[in-house]
Enzyme design. Structure first.
Site, PDB file in Angstrom:
ATOM      1  N   LYS A   1     -13.844  -3.742  -3.153  1.00 42.62           N
ATOM      2  CA  LYS A   1     -14.602  -2.521  -2.871  1.00 42.62           C
ATOM      3  C   LYS A   1     -13.960  -1.329  -3.548  1.00 42.62           C
ATOM      4  CE  LYS A   1     -14.713  -3.386   1.779  1.00 42.62           C
ATOM      5  NZ  LYS A   1     -15.031  -3.247   3.192  1.00 42.62           N
TER       6      LYS A   1
ATOM      7  N   LYS B   1      -9.535 -10.294  -7.840  1.00 34.61           N
ATOM      8  CA  LYS B   1     -10.584 -10.466  -6.827  1.00 34.61           C
ATOM      9  C   LYS B   1     -11.582  -9.315  -6.900  1.00 34.61           C
ATOM     10  CE  LYS B   1     -10.237 -11.380  -2.332  1.00 34.61           C
ATOM     11  NZ  LYS B   1      -9.700 -11.537  -0.982  1.00 34.61           N
TER      12      LYS B   1
ATOM     13  N   LYS C   1       0.796  -1.225   0.000  1.00 35.85           N
ATOM     14  CA  LYS C   1       0.000   0.000   0.000  1.00 35.85           C
ATOM     15  C   LYS C   1       0.823   1.267   0.000  1.00 35.85           C
ATOM     16  CE  LYS C   1      -4.608  -0.975   1.796  1.00 35.85           C
ATOM     17  NZ  LYS C   1      -5.475  -0.772   2.961  1.00 35.85           N
TER      18      LYS C   1
END
Ligand code: TRP
Length: 336
Positions: free
Chosen positions: A205, A202, A121
């Site tokens: 969100k 995947k 990240k």
């Protein structure tokens, strides 16, 4: 229908958490929330909306507020029963932030630096929030405060769970028995729902486009449209083969997760992709229909969600605070 029999519940304690970031999708429902609904009747279950984790990355206060309340309402609509389980917002129980500090002083810089989620990240970005680095200590606090034995999480959280165990073991060894050592449990079914538009990725969100993501609150027409546009392949043979036919196989798996059936039952009944997609869409719409109906009812009474969170925070504090006091005392902090 009330199925809560506290006395007959196994004493096994389960805890899991979910971030109030973005809208929930069907992968979240099949992979996590649906099993939480089952767990609440079987185990002593704690579920937390981890709003403190949601502020470790750039965020908008307005969005966070909206997402937290929407998530709470969705969990209620999905069937979590505030009397059968404990459901609460992490920031309502201040012991989380407090124990997190004690655990930051138990974990090492090296351990936190090795977390792949942190590395992915933005380890290289100077402007990332310091909280993103210490995120796993807060997650460990979420779990250890409740002496949770089982923690249902996705595969991507396994490393955080390992770290939680290491921290707990070290703390107990150094300062005396304080925490139960938790174990990750990986939900068996539907935990690998792929993006309909990019079947190698995947469902997420935070994906850029919403075309391949079925949100829990998508109206039936939207679900039908997204499924009908799902990326498949040009072979035009209905076959369950995740490796060579990821798009079709993802649709089949979704159908299996929604209906509880085996791939062969769907495969044997369909020759054409179009028909298969229709059957899959119908199953997803039917699966979500009761939840969406309850959500609409709950929207008429927003007080219900605040009542749930208030009750949850009280029940959570009752367990969390004594653990925090014990940890402080064992660490040598003098009681007031
Ligand atoms: N980190 C988890 C995720 O992103 C969310 C989480 C926070 C969590 N605290 C937790 C999960 C405690 C399980 C237990 O999915």
């Amino acid at each position: 229908m009330r199925r809560c029999h506290l006395a007959s519940k196994a004493v096994i304690r389960v805890l899991s958490g979910i971030q109030p970031s973005g809208e929930l999708h069907i992968g979240n429902y099949l992979g996590a929330i649906r099993s939480w609904v089952r767990d609440q009747y079987e185990f002593d279950s704690f579920f937390t909306i981890v709003d403190l984790h949601a502020i470790t990355v750039e965020h908008s206060p307005e969005e966070l507020r909206k997402n937290t309340l929407r998530l709470a309402m969705t969990l209620l609509a999905a069937g979590l029963d505030p009397e059968a389980c404990t459901i609460f917002a992490q920031s309502h129980v201040s012991a989380h932030a407090e124990l997190s500090w004690l655990l930051e002083c138990t974990a090492t810089f090296g351990e936190l630096s090795r977390m792949t989620q942190f590395k992915d990240k933005g380890r290289s970005d100077e402007s990332i929030r310091a909280g993103l680095f210490t995120y796993p200590a807060l997650m460990a606090a979420d779990i250890l405060l409740y002496q949770a034995e089982r923690v249902p999480v996705g595969e991507d959280q396994r490393q955080h769970l390992e770290l939680t165990r290491d921290i707990a073991i070290r703390f107990n060894a150094k300062y005396g028995q304080t925490f139960t050592i938790p174990q990750a449990t990986i939900p068996p079914l539907g935990s690998r729902v792929m993006d309909l538009a990019h079947p190698a990725k995947k469902m997420s969100k935070s994906s850029q486009s919403t075309a391949g993501t079925i949100f829990i609150l998508d109206p039936p027409e939207t679900i039908a449209k997204k499924v009908s546009r799902a990326v498949t392949d040009t072979e035009n043979v209905v076959r369950f083969d995740p490796e060579n036919k990821p798009g079709i196989s993802n649709l089949i798996e979704l159908w299996c997760a929604a209906t509880g059936n085996e791939p062969s039952q769907l495969v044997s009944q369909h020759r054409m992709y179009g028909e298969l997609k229709k059957t899959v869409a119908d199953a997803l719409i039917a699966l979500l229909e009761p939840l969406q109906r309850r959500y609409q009812e709950l929207q008429k009474d927003p007080g219900e969600v605040s009542r749930m969170l208030k009750l949850g925070a009280e029940k959570a504090k009752f367990v969390a605070e004594p653990t925090l006091e014990l940890a402080k005392a064992n660490m040598g902090l003098v009681a007031p």
